[in-house]
Design an enzyme around this catalytic site. Sequence first.
Site, PDB file in Angstrom:
ATOM      1  N   ASP A   1     -31.537  52.559 -24.318  1.00  0.00           N
ATOM      2  CA  ASP A   1     -31.039  51.291 -23.516  1.00  0.00           C
ATOM      3  C   ASP A   1     -31.216  49.912 -24.605  1.00  0.00           C
ATOM      4  O   ASP A   1     -32.118  49.319 -24.641  1.00  0.00           O
ATOM      5  CB  ASP A   1     -31.620  51.177 -22.299  1.00  0.00           C
TER       6      ASP A   1
ATOM      7  N   LYS B   1     -26.986  40.492 -28.270  1.00  0.00           N
ATOM      8  CA  LYS B   1     -25.818  40.986 -27.553  1.00  0.00           C
ATOM      9  C   LYS B   1     -25.008  40.160 -27.346  1.00  0.00           C
ATOM     10  O   LYS B   1     -23.751  40.717 -26.903  1.00  0.00           O
ATOM     11  CB  LYS B   1     -26.406  41.878 -26.261  1.00  0.00           C
TER      12      LYS B   1
ATOM     13  N   GLU C   1     -23.556  51.693 -19.524  1.00  0.00           N
ATOM     14  CA  GLU C   1     -24.697  51.742 -18.769  1.00  0.00           C
ATOM     15  C   GLU C   1     -24.658  52.020 -17.307  1.00  0.00           C
ATOM     16  O   GLU C   1     -25.646  52.904 -16.823  1.00  0.00           O
ATOM     17  CB  GLU C   1     -25.084  50.248 -18.717  1.00  0.00           C
TER      18      GLU C   1
ATOM     19  N   ASP D   1     -25.556  46.409 -11.470  1.00  0.00           N
ATOM     20  CA  ASP D   1     -26.613  46.618 -12.551  1.00  0.00           C
ATOM     21  C   ASP D   1     -26.487  45.062 -13.028  1.00  0.00           C
ATOM     22  O   ASP D   1     -25.549  44.639 -13.607  1.00  0.00           O
ATOM     23  CB  ASP D   1     -26.087  47.333 -13.713  1.00  0.00           C
TER      24      ASP D   1
END
Length: 624
Positions: free
Chosen positions: A9, A71, A176, A200
Amino acid sequence: MDDLVIGIDLGTTNSCVSLYTKGRTKILENEIGGRITPSFIYFTPDGEIVIGEHGKNMSVHKPENGIYEMKRLVGRQFDDPQLQESLKYFPFKVTASSSNFPLVSVKQKSVILKKSPQELYTVLLKALKKYTEEKLKQTVNKAVITVPAYFNVAQRETTLEAAKDAGFTVLKLLNEPTAAALAYYSENDIEETHRSLVYDLGGGTFDVAVLEKRFEKIEVICVAGDTQLGGHDIDTCLLNYVYRVLRSQYGYDPEADPDDKRILRNKCENAKKDLSTVENTVIGINGMVSKHPKIKISLTKGEFEAMADHLFKKTIVILDKCLQSSKISKGSIQEIILCGGSTRIPKIQKLVSDYFDGKELNKFVHPDECVAEGAALQAAMFSMSEKQKIDELRMVDVLPLSIGTSDHSLCHDMSFLIKRGTKLPTSVTRDFVNTETDETTFTFDIYEGERLDIRKNRYLGEVLLSDIESAPPYQKKVTLTLLIDQNGILTIEASETFRNNSKTVKVNYTRGDRSDREIQNSLLDAAENQKNDEKFIRFVRYKRYLIQYCVGVTCNLDEKMLTDRYKELYNFCKVTKKMAETLEMNDEVRTKEMIAECERRCESIVTMYDFSYMPRDFGFLKIL
Ligand code: AMP
């Protein structure tokens, strides 16, 4: 030695590595025993690179050398507004490369290093690889890596490249929320059809997805999210409050000093975490303001919740739109899976539960670890190792919006090539023909969306095929192939067999650039404009007929051999076609008049000489 496949992850804030072996998943700790590793890289002034928790701590002394949230930079152009927004709070320097990509600059040993987001990702992945190999005492080269469902093709490709440079073969980029659902379903023996929602909320991104499990198959029904919404933004609310207090009560502006900004941000993040478990907290600021060496700013849970309320609610709006657009009723959701560190905030849990009329939320999956666990499960399904034997659970992703193209008649109607909801990976092949004699190039503009007028959809890119041999209308065939692979990357290929001519383009298509707003708006827009679109298509039939009529006449009448009478008709049709190309929906009446005029003037010769290439009726010769 067994060839093990791990799950990674690669989070905005933290990363986590997991391995499925001997019938269960386990988290692989880093070199200091941490189950998660901050996605943080610190370039020490004397030339070392320190990853994770240590790097984060050390960077307090030199915040401009501590790189985090890569990211948010990955796969974006420097002038991307979302990237520019992130730059406002980064303590490190980011400049534009000659090709307009971001480069992070850090100074080490008096040398300025410029690192691309991809290189930074590689550094991080290399460190994760090293920890893993030390832990497992063997080389590990294969991985499944998770990415937000909304990552676009550039972001996905950058992730793949970075992993390759770090020595990994990536077997799949897994979305994800799908990973989280996989972790949930592997722990819960559900035989029949079951629908779950993954909410999430991590450090930098928000994803929501509805998944359905039917026996051994998990299908993603809909996804939505926001790539610029997460715990970091919640911290920013608190930080702005602290700035205001320091300015108004202590006459101090901390924004001028990057050290102070970083220190205060860390304190705000800690205060936020405290308020997930206690009712009050104090942000202590020592030695920052010379006249006030010890400052204490107290904060209650209620005050904190009020400050970040708009962000919490924003997630619910996205969630609501996601369900509504896919016509999924709240009541049909059987399980709500929370993941991402920010879902520890009680107010968020309450809002989600309230939205589902007080339904209990699933607390079994670990919010920080479930995505990595899901990746590990998927990794095991790819693994050939005996130790990683696992029952296959198949996952199916779907296309969030249709993809299509228009022919080159300037009619602008969307020909749907892959319909929304199609299971991925998928591919489609369609033949297109030339509509005019002198066409030597074919341009396919690719769009995404549900509107019938292609210009109302989102332009994704084009593929241009040139040097095509000239042929009478409808005689030359060009094949268009669209392929969306298991990593969500769209490849478009246009090819022509005659000259063995082909061109391949990878289009920046996926869900990354678009927030929830764009996907949901796109769907709502199509629903609201259904009547308008029907009118548009009716008009297009007339317009296409008119254009094709003119093309038919001119290519039957050879320009060089025309008598005066035919020359006049030839020119008339040439001019009419040019005019027809500019007609818009409001010109329907005029279009019909132009058709009547054309037919009146040309019909006798068309019939007498039995012209080929003429359209037969208004619906005819839609070239798909
Ligand atoms: P992730 O990207 O899933 O690792 O989540 C990281 C985010 O979760 C960061 O913004 C953290 O500040 C936030 N977070 C972690 N623990 C808590 C907590 N106890 N309360 C609120 N936010 C938290």
